[in-house]
Every structure is written in structure tokens, then in C-alpha cells.
Write a protein that holds these residues in place. Structure first.
Motif, mmCIF file in Angstrom:
data_model
loop_
_atom_site.group_PDB
_atom_site.id
_atom_site.type_symbol
_atom_site.label_atom_id
_atom_site.label_comp_id
_atom_site.label_asym_id
_atom_site.label_seq_id
_atom_site.Cartn_x
_atom_site.Cartn_y
_atom_site.Cartn_z
ATOM 1 N N ALA A 318 0.824 -1.203 0.000
ATOM 2 C CA ALA A 318 0.000 0.000 0.000
ATOM 3 C C ALA A 318 0.862 1.260 0.000
ATOM 4 O O ALA A 318 1.817 1.370 0.776
ATOM 5 N N GLU A 319 0.535 2.196 -0.870
ATOM 6 C CA GLU A 319 1.270 3.463 -0.927
ATOM 7 C C GLU A 319 0.301 4.628 -0.851
ATOM 8 O O GLU A 319 -0.904 4.474 -1.001
ATOM 9 N N SER A 320 0.856 5.812 -0.620
ATOM 10 C CA SER A 320 0.111 7.081 -0.605
ATOM 11 C C SER A 320 -0.869 7.124 0.560
ATOM 12 O O SER A 320 -0.685 6.462 1.568
ATOM 13 N N GLY A 321 -1.954 7.906 0.396
ATOM 14 C CA GLY A 321 -2.889 8.128 1.484
ATOM 15 C C GLY A 321 -3.885 7.003 1.660
ATOM 16 O O GLY A 321 -3.977 6.084 0.842
ATOM 17 N N PHE A 322 -4.666 7.090 2.731
ATOM 18 C CA PHE A 322 -5.656 6.057 3.029
ATOM 19 C C PHE A 322 -6.659 5.900 1.890
ATOM 20 O O PHE A 322 -7.033 4.786 1.516
ATOM 21 N N GLY A 323 -7.112 7.034 1.348
ATOM 22 C CA GLY A 323 -8.074 6.967 0.259
ATOM 23 C C GLY A 323 -7.501 6.279 -0.965
ATOM 24 O O GLY A 323 -8.196 5.508 -1.641
ATOM 25 N N ASP A 324 -6.218 6.534 -1.257
ATOM 26 C CA ASP A 324 -5.570 5.889 -2.396
ATOM 27 C C ASP A 324 -5.531 4.374 -2.214
ATOM 28 O O ASP A 324 -5.753 3.609 -3.165
ATOM 29 N N VAL A 325 -5.231 3.942 -0.996
ATOM 30 C CA VAL A 325 -5.156 2.503 -0.722
ATOM 31 C C VAL A 325 -6.535 1.875 -0.883
ATOM 32 O O VAL A 325 -6.685 0.816 -1.517
ATOM 33 N N ILE A 326 -7.558 2.524 -0.309
ATOM 34 C CA ILE A 326 -8.912 1.981 -0.414
ATOM 35 C C ILE A 326 -9.344 1.907 -1.882
ATOM 36 O O ILE A 326 -9.975 0.944 -2.315
ATOM 37 N N CYS A 328 -7.500 1.374 -4.494
ATOM 38 C CA CYS A 328 -6.773 0.394 -5.314
ATOM 39 C C CYS A 328 -6.742 -1.015 -4.745
ATOM 40 O O CYS A 328 -6.268 -1.935 -5.425
ATOM 41 N N ILE A 329 -7.236 -1.209 -3.526
ATOM 42 C CA ILE A 329 -7.217 -2.558 -2.960
ATOM 43 C C ILE A 329 -8.225 -3.465 -3.669
ATOM 44 O O ILE A 329 -8.203 -4.692 -3.529
ATOM 45 N N ARG A 330 -9.105 -2.871 -4.483
ATOM 46 C CA ARG A 330 -10.103 -3.640 -5.243
ATOM 47 C C ARG A 330 -9.461 -4.698 -6.133
ATOM 48 O O ARG A 330 -10.086 -5.701 -6.479
ATOM 49 N N TYR A 331 -8.190 -4.489 -6.524
ATOM 50 C CA TYR A 331 -7.573 -5.380 -7.508
ATOM 51 C C TYR A 331 -7.126 -6.714 -6.909
ATOM 52 O O TYR A 331 -6.694 -7.604 -7.640
ATOM 53 N N ALA A 332 -7.264 -6.868 -5.597
ATOM 54 C CA ALA A 332 -7.023 -8.189 -5.006
ATOM 55 C C ALA A 332 -7.976 -9.212 -5.621
ATOM 56 O O ALA A 332 -7.574 -10.346 -5.943
ATOM 57 N N ASP A 333 -9.222 -8.819 -5.805
ATOM 58 C CA ASP A 333 -10.209 -9.719 -6.393
ATOM 59 C C ASP A 333 -9.889 -10.011 -7.861
ATOM 60 O O ASP A 333 -10.185 -11.091 -8.379
ATOM 61 N N ASP A 381 0.063 1.514 -8.558
ATOM 62 C CA ASP A 381 0.540 1.074 -9.872
ATOM 63 C C ASP A 381 -0.477 0.141 -10.521
ATOM 64 O O ASP A 381 -0.589 0.080 -11.755
ATOM 65 N N LEU A 382 -1.220 -0.591 -9.700
ATOM 66 C CA LEU A 382 -2.217 -1.518 -10.248
ATOM 67 C C LEU A 382 -3.263 -0.770 -11.072
ATOM 68 O O LEU A 382 -3.687 -1.236 -12.135
ATOM 69 N N PHE A 383 -3.673 0.389 -10.572
ATOM 70 C CA PHE A 383 -4.656 1.165 -11.326
ATOM 71 C C PHE A 383 -4.095 1.520 -12.708
ATOM 72 O O PHE A 383 -4.761 1.336 -13.738
ATOM 73 N N TYR A 384 -2.850 2.019 -12.738
ATOM 74 C CA TYR A 384 -2.269 2.458 -14.013
ATOM 75 C C TYR A 384 -1.918 1.288 -14.932
ATOM 76 O O TYR A 384 -1.845 1.454 -16.147
ATOM 77 N N MET A 385 -1.717 0.112 -14.365
ATOM 78 C CA MET A 385 -1.371 -1.048 -15.186
ATOM 79 C C MET A 385 -2.601 -1.771 -15.723
ATOM 80 O O MET A 385 -2.542 -2.396 -16.789
ATOM 81 N N ILE A 386 -3.717 -1.682 -15.003
ATOM 82 C CA ILE A 386 -4.899 -2.473 -15.357
ATOM 83 C C ILE A 386 -5.953 -1.653 -16.103
ATOM 84 O O ILE A 386 -6.558 -2.136 -17.062
ATOM 85 N N GLU A 387 -6.162 -0.407 -15.652
ATOM 86 C CA GLU A 387 -7.279 0.361 -16.201
ATOM 87 C C GLU A 387 -6.915 1.069 -17.511
ATOM 88 O O GLU A 387 -5.838 1.653 -17.621
ATOM 89 N N ARG A 388 -7.810 0.993 -18.491
ATOM 90 C CA ARG A 388 -7.630 1.698 -19.759
ATOM 91 C C ARG A 388 -8.915 2.388 -20.206
ATOM 92 O O ARG A 388 -8.900 3.190 -21.125
ATOM 93 N N ASP A 530 -20.413 12.098 -12.404
ATOM 94 C CA ASP A 530 -20.253 10.726 -11.930
ATOM 95 C C ASP A 530 -18.763 10.398 -11.918
ATOM 96 O O ASP A 530 -17.924 11.200 -12.321
ATOM 97 N N SER A 531 -18.428 9.208 -11.449
ATOM 98 C CA SER A 531 -17.029 8.787 -11.392
ATOM 99 C C SER A 531 -16.906 7.360 -11.899
ATOM 100 O O SER A 531 -17.710 6.499 -11.520
ATOM 101 N N PRO A 532 -15.896 7.097 -12.747
ATOM 102 C CA PRO A 532 -15.696 5.713 -13.186
ATOM 103 C C PRO A 532 -15.197 4.817 -12.070
ATOM 104 O O PRO A 532 -15.209 3.594 -12.203
ATOM 105 N N LEU A 533 -14.763 5.403 -10.961
ATOM 106 C CA LEU A 533 -14.190 4.618 -9.859
ATOM 107 C C LEU A 533 -15.271 3.952 -9.016
ATOM 108 O O LEU A 533 -15.080 2.832 -8.534
ATOM 109 N N TYR A 534 -16.399 4.648 -8.812
ATOM 110 C CA TYR A 534 -17.450 4.150 -7.920
ATOM 111 C C TYR A 534 -18.815 4.477 -8.524
ATOM 112 O O TYR A 534 -19.132 5.653 -8.767
ATOM 113 N N ASP A 535 -19.623 3.468 -8.732
ATOM 114 C CA ASP A 535 -20.952 3.682 -9.301
ATOM 115 C C ASP A 535 -21.845 4.528 -8.399
ATOM 116 O O ASP A 535 -22.764 5.202 -8.878
ATOM 117 N N SER A 536 -21.627 4.471 -7.084
ATOM 118 C CA SER A 536 -22.565 5.084 -6.138
ATOM 119 C C SER A 536 -22.301 6.570 -5.900
ATOM 120 O O SER A 536 -22.990 7.195 -5.105
#
Length: 568
Positions: A318-326, A328-333, A381-388, A530-536
Motif C-alpha cells: 500500500a502506498e500514498s494516502g488512506f483513500g488511495d489505498v482503499i 486500489c485494494i479492489r484489484y485483489a479480487d 501502480d495496479l490502477f495504471y497497469m490495469i485500467e484503460r 459521476d465517477s468511473p471509480l465508484y458507481d454510487s
């Protein structure tokens, strides 16, 4: 011009020293000795008397006075050196070395006009040959001194450079006097670049952009000026116009760490603009950014190269702030879905929260012993490597599963007809903070019940009463995020400033309204509600150029009324 006292003469009144200096220059020995008698212990006055006598010798040999000037100048007896230089010039007014020395000396006293006069006289004696290849060493030093003097002269005018028009004023004053200073335009360009940054910090991005554009015209060889211009353009809301300066600053920078930082800024801009196809080219530069190079040797496991390898294990650090970690932790799944085992290392305050993510096998808090894994990767890095695709990211519907964790938070008692609304009004950036009293406008129905989601108590003078069920849980740092998540999971709606609560509520899939300042963080992109990160999530943006939150709360109030009507 009255000059400040040099360090070795501070025990003698300045007015007395000035009078003694003038007496020495005019050869008034009687007055000089009279003044010396007032300070019998001052070696400086004895030197002045000697120099007065030396002035008569200089009538026959100005070089003698010049030698004395160099001796006193080198010995930091600056007023005495001034007398000696002027004694030599009284005999030989065209002595370039004496003029240059006097100009340098006056610079030490911050006498910019006097220094400029002496150095210009010395330079004019050389005519157009000042920059010729066969210059004498003294003349080369003179050119260097002009550059130094130009920098000092410009620094005295720095406070008056607030707009692009002010730069023209400075040019009209100084361009001709400093025509011998080869680095004048470079110094001016550097000064304007610094002022652009300061204007940015002072909250005037429009003038920062104007000054930034001038800085790269005055001195096109300043990579940082291009990067600063890109940042000012971005903060002024001129997002597309920031791209070329960022890229130019990165390409022109020869320092690997600074170049990497310029590319990081460009990467963030590409995030904002939805140019996610450029992530693959920009991310590798991050490895060269100085403050982050420790990551290259943190663990013997190789860096993940982006290829999915079923049957292997990966460490998400985990890097950066708490919000950044929350975020990007989605990519565990994502890894689990492709047959990879996931281990997480994060701040101890996020350990219990990260365990709620499907796909996570173990969670540890550094400094801890990291077990044997096949790959390692930084969380962002997971966000930048996975999302397009900037339309919608992986797991945008939510991914924190409260059922996977223990029950540690409070249970909210819900009364019939109530709308439970969690609010968060402060952040780590005062520019993003919301006025708590403005939330009172949103209580447009008696059934709306506000619940605080932040550890700080509301201001004592606030007109709004806010329920605080989490007060007893914030003291337990290791479970406070988990307890907050469990409260959010019981809410109908969250209204928040741009804070970690935004990510926490979005990761839980809870309906969330986010109030954003005029130029928000790059992850919220441009002109989207809206945001592509969170539907809600629904985003409410401050209009560009405004600092008041009135229009944002007008929109929030209108949407709240619409919601109540729809549910009636």
C-alpha cells in the motif's frame, strides 16, 4: 547612499564611519585624526589614516592603492577597501580592475545602483569585446559579476512582479543597464518562473499561467518552468493546455529524478483528461523518482510486469494516502479471479479494512516480515497497469464486504420514516473543507437525521446538531476505519467533502454525494457528475473561479428535495 556597517565595524557608529571615510577620501588628515581620537581602540580608524596617507602615494602609483584595496577586501575590511578603490580611481578613473573591484564591493553592501555604475563603467571600457574569446581573466570575472549583480538587482524587484505587465516594466528599467550581463534574461526568466509559483500558492492561477508563459519565453532552457506552467494551467482549469508544458518539461529535464516527477505530473493530468491509454508509457518513469527509489530494492521478489500468472502469489504494498489505498485494494479480487494468491502490506489502521476485500489472503502492517512471494507491486501502480477505460473501472459497484469482518462498530437505531445521512465536512486540505452550518440547509424534512463520520467534534458555535455514534471508536486506531465502514453500511446516504470517506463509502457501494472544489483532485476528472471509480458517487463541483460553497449547497439542497419527493 548610506551603506550598512560591515561585520568588523559594528562597534563604531555608522555616521562617524561615513564622515571618517569622506575625510580620508578628500585627504583631510586633521578631521580624520579628530574622529580617530573618539575611538582610540579602533584599528579600522588607524587603517583609514594610513589609507589617507597612501592616497598621496597613489598620485605617483595607483597600483599601490589597488594592492591595498585587494588586501583589505580579502580581509573583509570592506569600508577600508572602498576607500582604497576610490583612491586608486581618483588617480586613474579608467582602471578596469579598480572599477570592477569597487562594483563587487558595493554589491556586498547591497548597493545595487552603485555597483551597477562601477561595473558598467568597467564594461564600457571593453566596448563590444566583453564576450570575445580572448578576454583577460579579470574581464571574464567581470562578466560573471554582472550576472550576479543582475540576479541581485532582479531580486530587489521580485515583489513588484505580480502580473505579466510588471515584467515589461522591469525590462524597461533593466534591459539596457544590464546589456553586458550575458545571463540577464536567464535570471529574469528564473525570477518570473519563481513568481509564477508564488502566485500559484497565493491562489491566483490565472496570473501564474501568464507569468509562466513569459518565463519560458525569456529563458526557454528551464525545464522546471515548463512543468510549473503545466501545473499553473491545470490549477487554472485550463486542463488541455497543461499537456504540452508538462511534456516539454519532462523531455527537457536531464536530472532523472526531476524528469520522473515531471512525468508523474503528466500521468496525473492524463488521468484527469481520460487519456488512460498513455498510462503504459508514463508509469515506468516513476521508478526513477528519487523519493520512491527505495521501492526498487525493498524486497527480492521481482516487480509485477502486468502478466497474469495463475498459481503464483503477489504482494500488494500500500502506498500514498488512506483513500488511495482503499481505491486500489479492489484489484485483489482481480488477481484471485485469475488464480493468483494475494498478500497485502499496509498501514496498521487499514489492516482490518483490507481484510474485507475478496481475494485477500493475508494482511500485514510494516515493519513486518514479508513472506516469500513471486511478485510485488505498489497498490496505485495496479490502477495504471490495469485500467484503460475511463467509462468504468473494475469493481466500480463496490468491493468491501462487511460480512467478512468482525462486528466492532455501533448499531444505529432507525426510527420509521427516517433518512440516515452521514456527513464529513473537514479534510487534510482547508480548500476542500465544507462549512458545517451549510449542512443545515439540507435538513429539508424532519425525518433527515445527520450522523458524523469524522473524529473531530463540530465547532462549539455550530447551529447544526450532529449525532456522533463513532466517538468511542476513534481512539482505537486499528479498528476505527472498520467501525466507520460498519456505520456507513447502515446509512441511506453519505454527503462528504473530498476525503477518505468518499473512497470508503464508494467501496461499500453506498450512495454518496461529494462536494468538490473548483479544481479538484485529478481522479475526479473533468466536467463529470459521476465517477468511473465508484458507481454510487455523484459529484457536485464548485464553479471555476469560485471559493464559496453556496452554489454547491444550492445543488445539494435541490437534489435532496427531489429525492424526498421521489420516495414519498
Amino acid at each position: 547612499m548610506t551603506m550598512p556597517v560591515s561585520a568588523n565595524l559594528r562597534s563604531v557608529p555608522l555616521a562617524t564611519l561615513d564622515e571618517a571615510l569622506r575625510a580620508a577620501l578628500r585627504g583631510d588628515t586633521a578631521r580624520l585624526h579628530e574622529l580617530c581620537s573618539l575611538h582610540p581602540d579602533s584599528a579600522d580608524f588607524r587603517h583609514l589614516a594610513e589609507l589617507s596617507a597612501a592616497g598621496r602615494v597613489a598620485l605617483a602609483s595607483p597600483h599601490h592603492a589597488l594592492e591595498r584595496a585587494w588586501e583589505h577586501h580579502g580581509g573583509e575590511r570592506l569600508l577600508l577597501a572602498r576607500v582604497a578603490y576610490q583612491t586608486a580611481l581618483a588617480v586613474a578613473p579608467a582602471n578596469r580592475e579598480a572599477l570592477s573591484g569597487l562594483g563587487i564591493l558595493r554589491m556586498r553592501f547591497n548597493d545595487i545602483p552603485g555597483s551597477l555604475t562601477a561595473l558598467t563603467r568597467a564594461a564600457n571600457l571593453l566596448g563590444p569585446t566583453l564576450q570575445a574569446a580572448d578576454l583577460h581573466q579579470t574581464d571574464r570575472e567581470l562578466e560573471i559579476r554582472f550576472g550576479i549583480l543582475a540576479a541581485r538587482a532582479l531580486s530587489t524587484l521580485a515583489d513588484m512582479i505580480n502580473t505579466a505587465a510588471d515584467v515589461a516594466t522591469v525590462l524597461s528599467r533593466l534591459a539596457l543597464p544590464f546589456r553586458h550581463a550575458a545571463g540577464f534574461y536567464r535570471e529574469l526568466g528564473m525570477l518570473v518562473a519563481r513568481r509564477a509559483v508564488e502566485r500559484m500558492k497565493e491562489g491566483d492561477p490565472i496570473q501564474a499561467v501568464a507569468l509562466g508563459r513569459l518565463s519560458v519565453i525569456l529563458e526557454p532552457g528551464l525545464p522546471e518552468a515548463y512543468s510549473n506552467l503545466g501545473y499553473a494551467s491545470e490549477m487554472a482549469g485550463c486542463y488541455p493546455q497543461a499537456y504540452r508544458p508538462y511534456l516539454r518539461g519532462a523531455l527537457a529535464n536531464t536530472d532523472p529524478s526531476r524528469r520522473a516527477y515531471a512525468y508523474l505530473m503528466l500521468k496525473h493530468l492524463c488521468f484527469r483528461l481520460g487519456l488512460w491509454d498513455q498510462f503504459a508509457d508514463l508509469l515506468p518513469h516513476k521508478r526513477n523518482y528519487g523519493p520512491l527509489t527505495w521501492w526498487n530494492t525493498l524486497h527480492p521478489a521481482p516487480l509485477w510486469d502486468g502478466a497474469l500468472k495463475p498459481g503464483t502469489s503477489i504482494l500488494i504494498y500500500a502506498e500514498s494516502g488512506f483513500g488511495d489505498v482503499i481505491q486500489c485494494i479492489r484489484y485483489a479480487d482481480y488477481f484471485q479471479a485469475h488464480g493468483m494468491e494475494v498478500h497485502v502490506a499496509c498501514d496498521r489502521r487499514l489492516v482490518s479494512l483490507c481484510r474485507l476485500v475478496p481475494g485477500v489472503t493475508t494482511v500485514q502492517a510494516p515493519p513486518c516480515r514479508i513472506g516469500n512471494v513471486d511478485w510485488r507491486v505498489w497498490s496505485f501502480d495496479l490502477f495504471y497497469m490495469i485500467e484503460r477505460d475511463p467509462v468504468r473501472t473494475f469493481k466500480a459497484e463496490g468491493y468491501l464486504d462487511l460480512a467478512r469482518g468482525p462486528e466492532v462498530g455501533p448499531v444505529l437505531e432507525r426510527r420509521p420514516g427516517e433518512l440516515l445521512v452521514g456527513i464529513k465536512w473537514t479534510t487534510t486540505d482547508p480548500a476542500k473543507d465544507l462549512p458545517l452550518d451549510a449542512f443545515a440547509r439540507l435538513r429539508v424534512h424532519p425525518g433527515i437525521r445527520f450522523v458524523s463520520l469524522q473524529p473531530e467534534p463540530p465547532p462549539a458555535a455550530s447551529i447544526l446538531t450532529v449525532e456522533r455514534p463513532l466517538d468511542g471508536f476513534f481512539g482505537d486506531a486499528e479498528d476505527s476505519f472498520l467501525a466507520t465502514a460498519q456505520v456507513i453500511g447502515q446509512l441511506d446516504l453519505v454527503i462528504t467533502a473530498d476525503s477518505v470517506i468518499t473512497h470508503l463509502a464508494g467501496a461499500l457501494g453506498v450512495e454518496t454525494w461529494v462536494a468538490l472544489k473548483a479544481v479538484p483532485d485529478w481522479r475526479w476528472m473533468v466536467e463529470r457528475d459521476d465517477s468511473p471509480l465508484y458507481d454510487s458517487l455523484t459529484l457536485f463541483r464548485q464553479p471555476l473561479g469560485e471559493t464559496s460553497w453556496d452554489s454547491v449547497f444550492d445543488a445539494l439542497e435541490a437534489v435532496m428535495r427531489q429525492r424526498l419527493v421521489a420516495e414519498a
